[in-house]
Design an enzyme around this catalytic site. Structure first.
Site, PDB file in Angstrom:
ATOM      1  N   THR A 280       6.346  16.953 -37.118  1.00 24.78           N
ATOM      2  CA  THR A 280       5.264  17.450 -36.889  1.00 24.78           C
ATOM      3  C   THR A 280       4.425  17.460 -38.266  1.00 24.78           C
ATOM      4  OG1 THR A 280       5.723  19.600 -36.980  1.00 24.78           O
ATOM      5  CG2 THR A 280       6.063  18.784 -35.073  1.00 24.78           C
TER       6      THR A 280
ATOM      7  N   GLU B  88       5.848  16.712 -30.235  1.00 22.13           N
ATOM      8  CA  GLU B  88       6.970  17.148 -29.417  1.00 22.13           C
ATOM      9  C   GLU B  88       7.300  16.542 -28.047  1.00 22.13           C
ATOM     10  OE1 GLU B  88       4.852  18.841 -31.246  1.00 22.13           O
ATOM     11  OE2 GLU B  88       5.783  20.494 -32.110  1.00 22.13           O
TER      12      GLU B  88
ATOM     13  N   LYS C 241     -11.499  35.007 -32.580  1.00 22.05           N
ATOM     14  CA  LYS C 241     -11.532  36.353 -31.929  1.00 22.05           C
ATOM     15  C   LYS C 241     -12.516  37.213 -32.673  1.00 22.05           C
ATOM     16  CE  LYS C 241      -7.027  37.526 -29.654  1.00 22.05           C
ATOM     17  NZ  LYS C 241      -5.644  37.911 -29.870  1.00 22.05           N
TER      18      LYS C 241
ATOM     19  N   TRP D 293     -12.012  36.163 -27.140  1.00 23.11           N
ATOM     20  CA  TRP D 293     -11.961  34.796 -27.757  1.00 23.11           C
ATOM     21  C   TRP D 293     -13.307  33.666 -27.339  1.00 23.11           C
ATOM     22  CZ3 TRP D 293      -6.515  32.990 -25.559  1.00 23.11           C
ATOM     23  CH2 TRP D 293      -5.431  33.624 -26.313  1.00 23.11           C
TER      24      TRP D 293
HETATM   25  P1  ADP Z   1      -0.541  17.714 -35.516  1.00 26.69           P
HETATM   26  O1  ADP Z   1      -1.969  17.649 -34.928  1.00 26.69           O
HETATM   27  O2  ADP Z   1       0.017  18.942 -35.842  1.00 26.69           O
HETATM   28  O3  ADP Z   1      -0.562  16.606 -36.431  1.00 26.69           O
HETATM   29  P2  ADP Z   1       0.204  16.622 -32.984  1.00 26.69           P
HETATM   30  O4  ADP Z   1      -0.365  15.049 -33.052  1.00 26.69           O
HETATM   31  O5  ADP Z   1       1.616  16.524 -32.523  1.00 26.69           O
HETATM   32  O6  ADP Z   1       0.479  17.212 -34.440  1.00 26.69           O
HETATM   33  O7  ADP Z   1      -0.697  17.558 -32.434  1.00 26.69           O
HETATM   34  C1  ADP Z   1      -0.627  18.028 -31.330  1.00 26.69           C
HETATM   35  C2  ADP Z   1      -1.822  18.654 -31.017  1.00 26.69           C
HETATM   36  O8  ADP Z   1      -3.107  18.060 -31.129  1.00 26.69           O
HETATM   37  C3  ADP Z   1      -1.753  19.454 -29.449  1.00 26.69           C
HETATM   38  O9  ADP Z   1      -1.006  20.501 -29.540  1.00 26.69           O
HETATM   39  C4  ADP Z   1      -3.436  19.740 -29.530  1.00 26.69           C
HETATM   40  O10 ADP Z   1      -3.746  20.791 -29.978  1.00 26.69           O
HETATM   41  C5  ADP Z   1      -4.004  18.565 -30.203  1.00 26.69           C
HETATM   42  N1  ADP Z   1      -4.447  17.761 -29.119  1.00 26.69           N
HETATM   43  C6  ADP Z   1      -3.832  16.521 -28.839  1.00 26.69           C
HETATM   44  N2  ADP Z   1      -4.570  15.681 -27.805  1.00 26.69           N
HETATM   45  C7  ADP Z   1      -5.582  16.607 -27.632  1.00 26.69           C
HETATM   46  C8  ADP Z   1      -6.943  16.447 -26.744  1.00 26.69           C
HETATM   47  N3  ADP Z   1      -7.144  15.495 -25.975  1.00 26.69           N
HETATM   48  N4  ADP Z   1      -7.956  17.583 -26.709  1.00 26.69           N
HETATM   49  C9  ADP Z   1      -7.529  18.603 -27.683  1.00 26.69           C
HETATM   50  N5  ADP Z   1      -6.576  18.859 -28.459  1.00 26.69           N
HETATM   51  C10 ADP Z   1      -5.602  17.696 -28.475  1.00 26.69           C
END
Ligand code: ADP
Length: 545
Positions: free
Chosen positions: A182, A329, A438, A443
């Site tokens: 991540t 994940e 917040k 929210w």
């Molecule tokens: P990081 O963003 O930490 O580099 P990830 O690619 O695993 O790692 O990110 C996953 C996160 O990206 C999700 O938990 C969510 O917050 C966001 N995300 C992914 N796809 C979408 C989407 N279509 N719309 C909004 N948020 C998204």
């Protein structure tokens, strides 16, 4: 239990590789090189070179379970690593080339990588951290026009003398295939160890017509980097189906991507919204320049795809966006936004609104959302809670065991996304929990506000984030980037938002910036905005007094 009498045939990437050799030897793989020229070869070449790579790695001592890291752009050699390493029983660990060298050092040490394969152009980055990763025994350089330095192995010279067939080991489908970290925007990066089985089931599901429908006649362009969450499974699904693959190499600017889409007749492309915002803006400037009639759909995810962008692509350019949600994940796709049969009668605007949600769970993934106290919440389209997921391609723990609190005792993974779920299962992300605003204990959805701002004709990009406020704790502040040659006043932007939101949701102020800071995976980096402008309202108040 009466046990079924069917073969326990393992679900492995080796099967994908063999299938590609058997049936799709003539399918093409195209990669843009650093000098912008296009390199082409066939799946037959890909297969032979993958075997050679496996021999070379075995000769260097790579054993089952060992981590072989890549520090590469998207190209054919990276694909060879994607398949050759897992098929020989080892684990491909994709290093994110946009991370800080200190993070890369931490990650490579944590993964105990034995070998790193690196693009020559990225050697300066590698040299910044490699000395502090004692587990690395060999560095293999994928050459370009420049010289490969002494003491480093040359990928092409290394594999050239090897045999072009390999007797792949019989693997357990639960064995590890790929390690992705991540990005660590909260705390240290954490490793997610995909299994062969999770990669196979994920790819298989992506290929369903009700998902992305990837098939042999497609040309797939993964703009999403192969160093990020397995490029959303595109390389796996591509090789599985024998689709033609087009890789952009290091050239991710809108023009290079559009050229590739038009020249290679790409039918499916995938990437994060920030890439597509740039592409839409260029298409709007030169709508006739590229012939994109082969495009079936663009899969957009990683952060929220603004509805105005989805609409702009469709109405102005006839291009269909498939909005998807996922995370590292989970291999990574979890939900996908497609209107269903029952929505056919809906007015176009409502169908479009459904396409702008994060969609509903793809087969084999289950979702629920829960309150702060862990109570499972109703699917009423209104109640906000944290999204939790489970399924065969959801992590059961992190590699190394950190972050155990993300896994619930009853077998779900806590995503950290704040969502609503409606009666039909459509997920709407209102925020990441760390980005939630917040105000006076209530929210405010930054995603909803920025989507609305990006629907303003002068706005190219907008990010809404929490600024400190003496009275309300936090209030929304908007960072706005205008399209070239355009602008709007604070009052105009506020009037634009007033029509859609209650007053207390409206940003207290707007800051105009040349670019929104990005994370290593191209998402808006709100922590940086909070760092730079978090005191903006407090300061403004002080100077007013
Ligand atoms: P990081 O963003 O930490 O580099 P990830 O690619 O695993 O790692 O990110 C996953 C996160 O990206 C999700 O938990 C969510 O917050 C966001 N995300 C992914 N796809 C979408 C989407 N279509 N719309 C909004 N948020 C998204």
């Amino acid at each position: 239990m009466l046990t079924g009498r069917m073969m326990d045939f393992p679900l492995t990437l080796t099967h994908f590789l063999e299938r590609a050799r058997t049936y799709f030897g003539r399918s093409e793989i195209v990669s843009r090189q650093p000098d912008k020229s296009l390199h082409r070869y066939t799946y037959a070449d890909f297969y032979r070179r993958t075997c050679k790579l496996a021999h070379a790695l075995a000769r260097l001592g790579v054993k089952p379970g060992d981590r072989v890291a890549s520090l590469c752009w998207n190209h054919s050699q990276h694909l060879e690593l994607y398949f050759g390493v897992p098929a020989m029983g080892a684990v491909i660990h994709t290093l994110n080339l946009r991370l800080h060298p200190n993070d890369l050092a931490y990650i490579a040490r944590h993964a105990e990588d034995r070998i790193v394969v690196v693009d020559r152009s990225l050697l300066p980055l590698l040299e910044k951290f490699i000395a502090s990763v004692p587990s690395v025994e060999h560095v293999i350089v994928i050459p370009d026009d420049g010289p490969t330095p002494e003491g480093r192995l040359d990928y092409e010279k290394l594999i050239a003398p090897e045999q072009d067939s390999f007797s792949w080991p019989q693997l357990d489908e639960r064995s590890a295939a790929m390690l992705c970290y991540t990005s660590g925007t909260t705390g240290n990066p954490k490793g997610v160890l995909y299994s062969h089985r999770s990669c196979v089931l994920h790819a298989l599901t992506l290929c369903m017509n009700d998902a992305l429908g990837i098939c042999e006649t497609d040309t797939v362009l993964p703009v999403v980097p192969m160093f990020h969450a397995a490029a959303w499974g595109m390389p796996h699904a591509g090789v599985f189906t024998g689709a033609k693959l087009a890789f952009p190499g290091p050239h991710l600017d809108p023009k290079s991507i559009l050229d590739l889409m038009a020249d290679e007749r790409v039918s499916l492309a995938a990437g994060v919204p920030t890439i597509w915002l740039g592409i839409l803006s260029l298409l709007d400037q030169e709508p006739k320049r590229w012939d994109l009639r082969a495009m079936r759909t663009m899969a957009i995810g990683g952060s929220a795809a603004p509805p105005a962008m989805i609409e702009g692509f469709l109405h102005r350019h006839g291009l269909v966006v498939t909005h998807a949600w996922g995370m590292t994940e989970m291999n990574p796709v979890g939900t996908l936004a497609r209107p269903r049969r029952q929505h056919e009668h809906l007015p176009q605007a409502e169908r479009l609104a459904l396409r702008a949600t994060q969609g509903y769970a793809i087969p084999l993934v289950e979702v629920r959302h829960v309150s702060d106290s862990g109570q499972v919440l109703p699917w009423d389209g209104e109640t906000m809670g944290e999204l939790e997921v489970r399924g065969p391609w959801v992590a059961s723990s992190y590699y190394g065991g950190e972050g155990a609190d993300r896994f619930t005792p009853d077998g779900w993974f806590k995503t950290g996304d704040v969502v609503t779920l409606d009666a039909e299962g459509y997920v709407r992300i209102t925020d990441r929990s760390k980005d939630v605003i917040k105000s006076g204990g209530e929210w405010i959805s930054s995603v909803a506000l920025e989507n609305a701002l990006m629907a303003h004709p002068a706005v190219l990009e907008a990010a809404v984030f929490a600024a400190k406020d003496p009275k309300w704790d936090e209030r929304p502040l908007a960072a706005v980037v205008f399209k070239p040659g355009q602008s709007a006043s604070r009052e105009e932007l506020a009037t634009h938002l007033e029509k859609r939101f209650v007053k207390w949701w409206l940003p207290d102020d707007y800051v105009f910036v040349p670019q929104i800071p990005r994370t290593s995976t191209g998402k808006f980096l709100k922590s940086k905005l909070r760092e730079d402008f978090g005191d903006h309202l407090v300061k403004r108040q002080r100077s007013n007094n």
